[in-house]
Design a protein around this motif. Structure first.
Motif, PDB file in Angstrom:
ATOM      1  N   ILE A  31      31.024  71.746   7.497  1.00 48.89           N
ATOM      2  CA  ILE A  31      29.793  72.076   8.424  1.00 48.89           C
ATOM      3  C   ILE A  31      29.534  73.459   8.444  1.00 48.89           C
ATOM      4  CG2 ILE A  31      28.574  71.446  10.450  1.00 48.89           C
ATOM      5  CD1 ILE A  31      30.688  69.228  10.991  1.00 48.89           C
ATOM      6  N   ASN A  32      27.965  73.737   8.270  1.00 47.97           N
ATOM      7  CA  ASN A  32      27.491  74.872   8.230  1.00 47.97           C
ATOM      8  C   ASN A  32      26.936  75.146   9.756  1.00 47.97           C
ATOM      9  OD1 ASN A  32      25.287  73.774   7.870  1.00 47.97           O
ATOM     10  ND2 ASN A  32      24.749  75.123   5.882  1.00 47.97           N
ATOM     11  N   ASP A  33      25.890  75.340  10.089  1.00 45.25           N
ATOM     12  CA  ASP A  33      25.079  75.354  11.309  1.00 45.25           C
ATOM     13  C   ASP A  33      25.086  74.212  11.947  1.00 45.25           C
ATOM     14  OD1 ASP A  33      22.585  77.603  10.243  1.00 45.25           O
ATOM     15  OD2 ASP A  33      24.602  77.908  10.364  1.00 45.25           O
ATOM     16  N   MET A  34      25.172  74.371  13.322  1.00 48.82           N
ATOM     17  CA  MET A  34      24.988  73.128  14.312  1.00 48.82           C
ATOM     18  C   MET A  34      24.232  73.698  15.299  1.00 48.82           C
ATOM     19  SD  MET A  34      29.043  71.825  14.620  1.00 48.82           S
ATOM     20  CE  MET A  34      28.535  70.115  15.145  1.00 48.82           C
ATOM     21  N   GLY A  35      23.445  72.673  15.861  1.00 46.00           N
ATOM     22  CA  GLY A  35      22.241  72.944  16.909  1.00 46.00           C
ATOM     23  C   GLY A  35      22.058  72.065  17.770  1.00 46.00           C
ATOM     24  N   TRP A  36      21.246  72.158  18.952  1.00 48.10           N
ATOM     25  CA  TRP A  36      20.764  71.388  19.844  1.00 48.10           C
ATOM     26  C   TRP A  36      18.972  71.620  19.851  1.00 48.10           C
ATOM     27  CZ3 TRP A  36      23.461  67.477  22.098  1.00 48.10           C
ATOM     28  CH2 TRP A  36      24.824  67.698  22.344  1.00 48.10           C
ATOM     29  N   TYR A  37      18.251  70.529  19.762  1.00 49.77           N
ATOM     30  CA  TYR A  37      17.106  70.366  19.628  1.00 49.77           C
ATOM     31  C   TYR A  37      16.561  69.570  21.025  1.00 49.77           C
ATOM     32  CZ  TYR A  37      17.093  72.480  15.320  1.00 49.77           C
ATOM     33  OH  TYR A  37      17.582  73.262  14.219  1.00 49.77           O
ATOM     34  N   ARG A  38      15.362  69.479  21.222  1.00 47.67           N
ATOM     35  CA  ARG A  38      15.147  68.579  22.437  1.00 47.67           C
ATOM     36  C   ARG A  38      13.368  68.293  22.267  1.00 47.67           C
ATOM     37  NH1 ARG A  38      15.018  72.776  27.799  1.00 47.67           N
ATOM     38  NH2 ARG A  38      13.103  74.114  27.241  1.00 47.67           N
ATOM     39  N   GLN A  39      13.045  67.171  22.779  1.00 48.81           N
ATOM     40  CA  GLN A  39      11.839  66.538  22.741  1.00 48.81           C
ATOM     41  C   GLN A  39      11.214  65.831  23.997  1.00 48.81           C
ATOM     42  OE1 GLN A  39      11.164  64.042  19.644  1.00 48.81           O
ATOM     43  NE2 GLN A  39       8.985  64.127  19.388  1.00 48.81           N
ATOM     44  N   VAL A  48      16.760  74.617  20.623  1.00 50.79           N
ATOM     45  CA  VAL A  48      17.100  74.725  21.824  1.00 50.79           C
ATOM     46  C   VAL A  48      18.081  76.036  21.637  1.00 50.79           C
ATOM     47  CG1 VAL A  48      18.373  74.282  23.829  1.00 50.79           C
ATOM     48  CG2 VAL A  48      16.721  72.641  23.165  1.00 50.79           C
ATOM     49  N   ALA A  49      19.142  75.792  20.838  1.00 46.68           N
ATOM     50  CA  ALA A  49      19.975  76.622  20.412  1.00 46.68           C
ATOM     51  C   ALA A  49      20.803  76.252  19.112  1.00 46.68           C
ATOM     52  CB  ALA A  49      20.989  76.746  21.507  1.00 46.68           C
ATOM     53  N   THR A  50      21.255  77.221  18.218  1.00 52.53           N
ATOM     54  CA  THR A  50      22.098  76.749  17.054  1.00 52.53           C
ATOM     55  C   THR A  50      23.229  77.838  16.994  1.00 52.53           C
ATOM     56  OG1 THR A  50      20.820  78.489  15.912  1.00 52.53           O
ATOM     57  CG2 THR A  50      19.754  76.219  15.869  1.00 52.53           C
ATOM     58  N   ILE A  51      24.146  77.435  16.230  1.00 50.90           N
ATOM     59  CA  ILE A  51      25.498  78.094  16.125  1.00 50.90           C
ATOM     60  C   ILE A  51      25.854  78.098  14.806  1.00 50.90           C
ATOM     61  CG2 ILE A  51      27.004  76.504  17.342  1.00 50.90           C
ATOM     62  CD1 ILE A  51      28.686  78.640  18.317  1.00 50.90           C
ATOM     63  N   SER A  52      26.217  79.363  13.979  1.00 51.72           N
ATOM     64  CA  SER A  52      26.912  79.137  12.695  1.00 51.72           C
ATOM     65  C   SER A  52      28.283  78.713  12.794  1.00 51.72           C
ATOM     66  CB  SER A  52      26.404  80.408  12.089  1.00 51.72           C
ATOM     67  OG  SER A  52      27.529  81.343  12.542  1.00 51.72           O
ATOM     68  N   SER A  53      28.786  78.737  11.560  1.00 54.17           N
ATOM     69  CA  SER A  53      30.276  78.205  11.450  1.00 54.17           C
ATOM     70  C   SER A  53      31.066  79.422  11.832  1.00 54.17           C
ATOM     71  CB  SER A  53      30.517  77.933  10.004  1.00 54.17           C
ATOM     72  OG  SER A  53      30.219  79.021   9.095  1.00 54.17           O
ATOM     73  N   GLY A  54      30.425  80.491  11.827  1.00 52.24           N
ATOM     74  CA  GLY A  54      31.228  81.646  12.308  1.00 52.24           C
ATOM     75  C   GLY A  54      31.213  82.154  13.691  1.00 52.24           C
ATOM     76  N   ARG A  66      20.703  80.997  30.486  1.00 50.57           N
ATOM     77  CA  ARG A  66      20.906  79.836  31.202  1.00 50.57           C
ATOM     78  C   ARG A  66      21.857  78.848  30.382  1.00 50.57           C
ATOM     79  NH1 ARG A  66      17.081  76.241  32.831  1.00 50.57           N
ATOM     80  NH2 ARG A  66      15.887  76.792  31.040  1.00 50.57           N
ATOM     81  N   PHE A  67      21.601  78.681  29.086  1.00 50.13           N
ATOM     82  CA  PHE A  67      22.218  77.821  28.293  1.00 50.13           C
ATOM     83  C   PHE A  67      23.291  78.530  27.435  1.00 50.13           C
ATOM     84  CE2 PHE A  67      18.852  74.014  28.063  1.00 50.13           C
ATOM     85  CZ  PHE A  67      18.879  74.158  29.297  1.00 50.13           C
ATOM     86  N   THR A  68      24.282  78.002  27.138  1.00 46.43           N
ATOM     87  CA  THR A  68      25.212  78.220  26.208  1.00 46.43           C
ATOM     88  C   THR A  68      25.664  77.339  25.087  1.00 46.43           C
ATOM     89  OG1 THR A  68      26.217  79.950  27.846  1.00 46.43           O
ATOM     90  CG2 THR A  68      27.590  79.766  26.065  1.00 46.43           C
ATOM     91  N   ILE A  69      25.802  77.665  23.890  1.00 39.10           N
ATOM     92  CA  ILE A  69      26.238  76.728  22.851  1.00 39.10           C
ATOM     93  C   ILE A  69      27.644  77.335  22.366  1.00 39.10           C
ATOM     94  CG2 ILE A  69      24.985  78.372  20.797  1.00 39.10           C
ATOM     95  CD1 ILE A  69      24.399  75.479  19.732  1.00 39.10           C
ATOM     96  N   SER A  70      28.302  76.632  21.917  1.00 37.27           N
ATOM     97  CA  SER A  70      29.771  76.778  21.613  1.00 37.27           C
ATOM     98  C   SER A  70      29.960  75.487  20.533  1.00 37.27           C
ATOM     99  CB  SER A  70      30.715  76.736  22.555  1.00 37.27           C
ATOM    100  OG  SER A  70      30.827  75.852  23.381  1.00 37.27           O
TER     101      SER A  70
END
Length: 121
Positions: A31-39, A48-54, A66-70
Motif C-alpha cells: 500500500i502506498n498512500d492512504m488518506g481520509w476524505y469527507r463529504q 482531509v489528510a493523507t499519509i505516505s507509506s513512509g 486539530r486532526f492527526t493522521i497515522s
C-alpha cells in the motif's frame, strides 16, 4: 479483491474528539498512500489528510492542528484522530488506499464505504 472497512464515527458535541480507523484486507502486496476524505450534504468530497507509506503527512487547512493522521503498516490500517471538533466537520468520512495487489501490478485506489461523523453545537 481489496476491502476497506472504516469504524469509529458517531455523534459528538462540539469540542469533543473521535478516532476513525480504516483497515484494508484482501489481496494486498503493498500500500502506498492512504488518506481520509469527507463529504458533507450538498458538497463535493474533499481531502482531509493523507499519509505516505513512509509517514509523510498532508492536511487540509481547515483541520490543521486539530486532526492527526497515522498508520500501522503491519496492520494495513490508517487512523484519523479528530480533536476540537466543530459542527462544520459534520460529514461522511471515507478512507482511500492505493493498493498494489501483485508484485507486478500497478497501484489502484480503493475506497471504504464511509462512516458518519456528526458534531452538534
Amino acid at each position: 479483491q481489496v476491502q476497506l472497512v472504516e469504524s469509529g464515527g458517531g455523534l459528538v458535541q462540539a469540542g469533543g474528539s473521535l478516532r476513525l480507523s480504516c483497515a484494508a484486507s484482501g489481496s494486498i502486496f503493498s500500500i502506498n498512500d492512504m488518506g481520509w476524505y469527507r463529504q458533507a450534504p450538498g458538497k463535493q468530497r474533499e481531502l482531509v489528510a493523507t499519509i505516505s507509506s513512509g509517514g509523510s503527512t498532508n492536511y487540509a487547512d481547515s483541520v490543521k492542528g486539530r486532526f492527526t493522521i497515522s498508520r500501522d503498516n503491519a496492520k494495513n490500517t490508517v487512523y484519523l484522530q479528530m480533536n476540537s471538533l466543530k459542527p462544520e466537520d459534520t460529514a461522511v468520512y471515507y478512507c482511500k488506499a492505493g493498493v498494489r495487489e501483485l508484485s507486478w501490478s500497478w497501484y489502484k485506489d480503493y475506497w471504504g464505504q464511509g462512516t458518519q461523523v456528526t458534531v452538534s453545537s
